[in-house]
Motif scaffolding. Sequence first.
Motif, PDB file in Angstrom:
ATOM      1  N   GLU A 705       0.834  -1.200   0.000  1.00 39.70           N
ATOM      2  CA  GLU A 705       0.000   0.000   0.000  1.00 39.70           C
ATOM      3  C   GLU A 705       0.869   1.250   0.000  1.00 39.70           C
ATOM      4  O   GLU A 705       2.077   1.196   0.246  1.00 39.70           O
ATOM      5  N   ASP A 708       2.469   4.678  -5.557  1.00 33.39           N
ATOM      6  CA  ASP A 708       1.707   5.178  -6.693  1.00 33.39           C
ATOM      7  C   ASP A 708       2.607   5.158  -7.925  1.00 33.39           C
ATOM      8  O   ASP A 708       3.572   5.928  -7.995  1.00 33.39           O
ATOM      9  N   ARG A 765      -2.662  -1.220  -6.276  1.00 34.31           N
ATOM     10  CA  ARG A 765      -1.422  -0.618  -6.779  1.00 34.31           C
ATOM     11  C   ARG A 765      -1.444  -0.489  -8.302  1.00 34.31           C
ATOM     12  O   ARG A 765      -0.747   0.358  -8.859  1.00 34.31           O
TER      13      ARG A 765
END
Length: 823
Positions: A705, A708, A765
């Motif tokens: 997590e 980006d 993701r």
Amino acid sequence: MVSADSRIPQHIAHLMRETVSQARNREVLFVCTQDEEGMLASARAVARGNDGMVPAPEPHMREGQVIVHNHPSGTLNPSDADVSVAARLASQGIGSWIVDNSVRNLYIITEAYEAPKKTELDLQRLADMLLPGGGLSRLQPDFEPRDPQLEMLEEVVKAFNENLIVVSEAGTGVGKSLAYLIPAAAWVLQNRERVVISTATINLQQQILEKDIPTVRRLFKDSGGDEIKVVLAKGRNQYLCQSRLQELIEEEGLFGEEQLDEIRRWAEVTETGDRSDLPFNPDPSLWARVNSDADACSELRCSRRGSCFLQKARKAAASAHIVVTNHHLLFADLAIRKEGFGQDATVILPAFQRLIIDEAHNVEGAATSYFSEEFNRFTLHKYANMLLRQRRSRAGGIIPSLRKSAGVRFEGAEALLQSMRSRVQELDDALLPFLDQQNSLRLAADPNELPGNHEKSELETVLFEQLGRFQQSVLDTVELLADEFKSLDDSDSDEPRIAELRIMIRRLEGVAKICGDFREYATRPDLVYWLDRRRSSAGDRFVHFTATPIEVGPILQEAMFDQYESIVLTSATLSVNKSIQYWQRRVGLLNNDRLVFKSMESPFDYSRRVLLGVPNDAPSPSSGEQYSSWLQGFVMRMLDISEGHALILFTSYSMLTQVYEYCKPLLVQRGITCFRQGDDDRNRLMSSFQKEVSSVLFATHSFWEGIDAPGDALKLLIISRLPFRVPTEPVLLARTDAIQSRGGNPFFELSLPEAVMKLKQGFGRLMRRKSDRGVVLITDNRVITKRYGRNFIDSLPPARLVVESSDRLAGEVERVLYEDMDS
């Protein structure tokens, strides 16, 4: 002083006289309300004291009320304590008055103040900003209005206007940060009331501060948006302490470091003292000796308080309309307030009543970490070194300083400190053999949990004996320090080292208390006491002692959910099979009347742009070497097809290493760069992965997590195993036992939903923008062979599911990556 009847009606004066008489003419404290004319309208006795003082129990008081207490002496001059209490209550809008026993005379220290009623947010006005032709589309011509974003904005507006706890599950692409920032900005502009926003990751903080806040300011430009002051609140360890730096420079011959002179020069020019502003990355061990540290902060007595970087940062936060912070700092603030500081004082964060928590799926984990108590050998060494550090003929620390400045002898201190160091080393040496075969171990455990041939009684015998010796050495040191502290002259009270000595006494008392708690663990069934084996930066093994709450829900309910007028909690991953019951139970929101939940689906077209593939010929992960060997070949085959552009997620570092070492030489031959978690700093690793768009990143837990990588950098995501936690983790075992003891099913109530939420994070993701597309491959066959596997699939966004052999799946992957998905 005025006549009491000018503000106190006769019937209330009579009540006060009678109550004082019944208290034998001692001090009594009344909590009173006022009418529109400022006359007392009601009075209620809430505390009784002696001839000279009375407690002021703040939980009985509210904004706009008045506390009235009597002075039996008849002299109404306020004492220092009266003035101090009045000043604190005044910041909460509470007035303070003094009367004599006959209630004839009145002295008003402070008047009550009731804040004006809040101006509700105009939902339509704010929603118009996100509609076609609205403010955001004028600022960003490529902006596309999204119904889920409007739905979330509406829920956030309700939270502010109706004092609710709103939980919003907002799928990727909803635009949740603007959905809560627009109402937050409108609220602070209309009501001048602070809003705190807490996140789990630095990436999201950067997005909010660097991208979203400037946009919001422009949206509200005509109504004062430029005046919205936003501050990022960081932990104190991010700031340089000038006093500690100077002390280290003076001892440079003893503790010199190559980077020390560079920090000294930077300290002369920096305006913030913020570590992130340093032009280089300092050695962590050096920074730890010069940063702001609560264990070494003399606060008001510090000679450099006026130029303190931490105080400047907190002063800036106190004047901010919106404070952005992280979960750990938020919980640190809540914990202090919970201990009696109240909601209206500045603690770590300035006072606030409106709270937004983004990345709220991390709330339980962050709270569990913060509300745990812990220590280890290096904790003790830190405290001992702050008291006295010596090499050759030079000495530094609190003890040498006070010997010189205040003439304190500290006779025998060296021997006591050495005894502490020796005892904690003996403690480690005795316990490390119990941790040879596994990294962690809990007390009060089933004997079968103990590794090797060890018996539970053997562990407890060794632990209790060694802990007792260490605890006694700490208590002996505390006794000496406390005795010397009491002997200090009041005229030396402004000496910073005295404040530091008091802190060290408290810290060592805390270590002794944890030792005692471990020895009496059976009396605290609400906590799990556990040991784990760790390594220092130098490679030394040591034992870490931790006491963790089994349930943090009740703590969060008391410290957070019951305290704030409105709370918004949001994340893309809160539900399991469309229900947030698991998350609600874990954080203490299961039966909260103020709670409103709404789920906003992602606007992304997953069914057309994402392939979710599961190879049905994969061996079971429990097959060990067979699965590892198969996985290596499968991953390499898929990477050949994708030509890199991939993230491979693992649940264990050992499996990561096996696959990485197999794939790396083959990928290098093909000109594809490989990155592995642990080979570099996390942020630099992500930056390199994003720039090298054809690269492959092999990663584990923390990369599931908060990362980006939109566009070409990530087209293929392989999840090597369903992310169930290791079943032998002490906290998980304790929580499992707690569920079983009440007749529940730990797998379905805890392990499964926790793993589903983790998988959702990993899946997220891949697709970060509307134009992204790609493939997610789950190689763990349990997702299709076990009945519970459907929980994972049904909780993910609606990607096109393909369950086929590895050969056929390879063809599907190639088609998705290289053919037009819209055809």
